[in-house]
Scaffold this motif. Structure first.
Motif, PDB file in Angstrom:
ATOM      1  N   ALA A  16     -85.327   4.308 -27.927  1.00 17.84           N
ATOM      2  CA  ALA A  16     -86.429   3.797 -27.116  1.00 17.84           C
ATOM      3  C   ALA A  16     -86.152   2.372 -26.669  1.00 17.84           C
ATOM      4  O   ALA A  16     -85.728   1.525 -27.458  1.00 17.84           O
ATOM      5  CB  ALA A  16     -87.733   3.843 -27.920  1.00 17.84           C
ATOM      6  N   GLY A  17     -86.395   2.117 -25.373  1.00 22.05           N
ATOM      7  CA  GLY A  17     -86.304   0.766 -24.848  1.00 22.05           C
ATOM      8  C   GLY A  17     -84.906   0.272 -24.527  1.00 22.05           C
ATOM      9  O   GLY A  17     -84.754  -0.846 -24.027  1.00 22.05           O
ATOM     10  N   LEU A  18     -83.894   1.057 -24.797  1.00 23.46           N
ATOM     11  CA  LEU A  18     -82.520   0.642 -24.500  1.00 23.46           C
ATOM     12  C   LEU A  18     -82.183   1.119 -23.091  1.00 23.46           C
ATOM     13  O   LEU A  18     -81.963   2.302 -22.857  1.00 23.46           O
ATOM     14  CB  LEU A  18     -81.544   1.234 -25.519  1.00 23.46           C
ATOM     15  CG  LEU A  18     -80.087   0.787 -25.425  1.00 23.46           C
ATOM     16  CD1 LEU A  18     -79.961  -0.718 -25.590  1.00 23.46           C
ATOM     17  CD2 LEU A  18     -79.245   1.517 -26.471  1.00 23.46           C
ATOM     18  N   SER A  19     -82.166   0.186 -22.140  1.00 22.43           N
ATOM     19  CA  SER A  19     -81.990   0.544 -20.738  1.00 22.43           C
ATOM     20  C   SER A  19     -80.587   1.074 -20.467  1.00 22.43           C
ATOM     21  O   SER A  19     -79.648   0.823 -21.237  1.00 22.43           O
ATOM     22  CB  SER A  19     -82.241  -0.681 -19.857  1.00 22.43           C
ATOM     23  OG  SER A  19     -81.222  -1.650 -20.050  1.00 22.43           O
ATOM     24  N   VAL A  20     -80.454   1.769 -19.351  1.00 24.50           N
ATOM     25  CA  VAL A  20     -79.143   2.278 -18.954  1.00 24.50           C
ATOM     26  C   VAL A  20     -78.178   1.118 -18.742  1.00 24.50           C
ATOM     27  O   VAL A  20     -77.011   1.184 -19.139  1.00 24.50           O
ATOM     28  CB  VAL A  20     -79.261   3.137 -17.678  1.00 24.50           C
ATOM     29  CG1 VAL A  20     -77.885   3.467 -17.115  1.00 24.50           C
ATOM     30  CG2 VAL A  20     -80.020   4.432 -17.971  1.00 24.50           C
ATOM     31  N   GLY A  21     -78.663   0.030 -18.137  1.00 22.63           N
ATOM     32  CA  GLY A  21     -77.807  -1.125 -17.899  1.00 22.63           C
ATOM     33  C   GLY A  21     -77.285  -1.741 -19.186  1.00 22.63           C
ATOM     34  O   GLY A  21     -76.089  -2.051 -19.304  1.00 22.63           O
ATOM     35  N   ARG A  22     -78.162  -1.942 -20.144  1.00 22.12           N
ATOM     36  CA  ARG A  22     -77.742  -2.529 -21.428  1.00 22.12           C
ATOM     37  C   ARG A  22     -76.843  -1.556 -22.184  1.00 22.12           C
ATOM     38  O   ARG A  22     -75.841  -1.970 -22.791  1.00 22.12           O
ATOM     39  CB  ARG A  22     -78.978  -2.863 -22.263  1.00 22.12           C
ATOM     40  CG  ARG A  22     -78.670  -3.425 -23.651  1.00 22.12           C
ATOM     41  CD  ARG A  22     -77.873  -4.701 -23.561  1.00 22.12           C
ATOM     42  NE  ARG A  22     -77.654  -5.276 -24.878  1.00 22.12           N
ATOM     43  CZ  ARG A  22     -76.541  -5.884 -25.257  1.00 22.12           C
ATOM     44  NH1 ARG A  22     -75.512  -6.008 -24.394  1.00 22.12           N
ATOM     45  NH2 ARG A  22     -76.423  -6.405 -26.460  1.00 22.12           N
ATOM     46  N   LEU A  23     -77.165  -0.275 -22.135  1.00 25.50           N
ATOM     47  CA  LEU A  23     -76.331   0.734 -22.783  1.00 25.50           C
ATOM     48  C   LEU A  23     -74.928   0.720 -22.186  1.00 25.50           C
ATOM     49  O   LEU A  23     -73.932   0.809 -22.917  1.00 25.50           O
ATOM     50  CB  LEU A  23     -76.972   2.110 -22.627  1.00 25.50           C
ATOM     51  CG  LEU A  23     -76.310   3.287 -23.347  1.00 25.50           C
ATOM     52  CD1 LEU A  23     -76.298   3.065 -24.856  1.00 25.50           C
ATOM     53  CD2 LEU A  23     -77.035   4.585 -23.006  1.00 25.50           C
ATOM     54  N   ALA A  24     -74.839   0.581 -20.873  1.00 27.38           N
ATOM     55  CA  ALA A  24     -73.533   0.541 -20.207  1.00 27.38           C
ATOM     56  C   ALA A  24     -72.690  -0.635 -20.704  1.00 27.38           C
ATOM     57  O   ALA A  24     -71.468  -0.514 -20.866  1.00 27.38           O
ATOM     58  CB  ALA A  24     -73.718   0.461 -18.699  1.00 27.38           C
TER      59      ALA A  24
END
Length: 256
Positions: A95-103
């Motif tokens: 939850a809350g982990l954006s695609v951008g940050r995950l990338a």
């Protein structure tokens, strides 16, 4: 066949692994992280295609698709210490982990998606919201009841917040059964009555385009008892409190 590596073996990861492997003629190979050792060992003992890796890096190395089922507070720290490759597809349930940050955390992997799986994936009875609808995320949740792409990020975050209502729902049912017990109905019988009452309503939710307002009206005979309780809860601010609680969850789980 795709090999799935699973980082974090909590309740959602357990439900996913169960749905992938339980009663399936050709279950996929699943490699689990050893962090929750007891639960990981239990799954490996239950399903022949599941094994426990020596460490998190071994999970990543073995997996074609890496499922990230870590706690939000732990995810960044764990992922930042792992080596991903361009061949990896990554599916996050954090939850809350954006695609951008995950990338950023799983680079150079670029095949990345988020998901909001619920416990019902264990029985392949739940459609899972995803963003974006990559082949990897639609393939895995296609095995588990299907996927629903939510393209707008704000809407996706709201769906994630709404998934936090499950515990409150069961506490609502528990309050009803507890009230019955206080008035002389044996506890087991009270729980069975409440469970059966609400389980019987599930068929109404399975119809296409279920209209909750229409269903509420249908069950609230004018001047009747259902209407009275619904009105009393409204006047007490219960439904407004639900909205406020969802707003608070959304603030907490907003993308980082």
């Amino acid at each position: 066949m795709t090999t799935y590596g699973v980082l974090g073996v909590g309740s959602i990861a357990t439900a996913i692994v169960t749905g992938l492997c339980d009663g399936v003629p050709e279950p996929p190979v699943v490699v689990l992280s050893p962090r929750n050792a007891a639960r990981a060992a239990e799954l490996a003992a239950r399903f022949p295609s599941v094994r426990v890796a020596a460490d998190n890096q071994a999970v990543v190395d073995a997996g074609d698709v890496v499922l990230v089922c870590l706690r939000p507070a732990d995810a960044a720290g764990v992922l930042d210490g792992l080596r991903f490759r361009t061949r990896h597809a990554v599916v996050s349930a954090v939850a809350g982990l954006s695609v951008g940050r995950l990338a950023e955390l799983v680079a150079p992997a670029t095949d990345i998606a988020r998901s909001i799986p619920l416990p019902a994936v264990a029985t392949r009875d739940s459609v899972t919201p995803v963003q974006p609808a990559t082949p990897a995320v639609t393939e895995i949740f296609g095995r588990l009841g299907g996927s629903l792409e939510v393209r707008d990020e704000t809407a996706y975050e709201a769906v994630g917040a709404a998934s936090a209502t499950v515990a409150a729902y069961f506490r609502y049912l528990g309050t009803i059964s507890g009230w019955l017990t206080e008035r002389g109905v044996p506890g087991a019988e009270a729980r069975r009555y409440v469970a059966d009452t609400f389980a019987a309503l599930s068929a109404e939710l399975g119809t296409p385009g279920a209209d909750f307002d229409a269903l509420a009206r249908a069950h609230a005979t004018p001047g009747g008892l259902n209407e009275q309780l619904a009105r009393d809860l409204d006047e007490a601010g219960v439904y407004a409190a639900v909205r406020a609680g969802l707003d608070a969850v959304l603030v907490r789980t907003g993308p980082r």
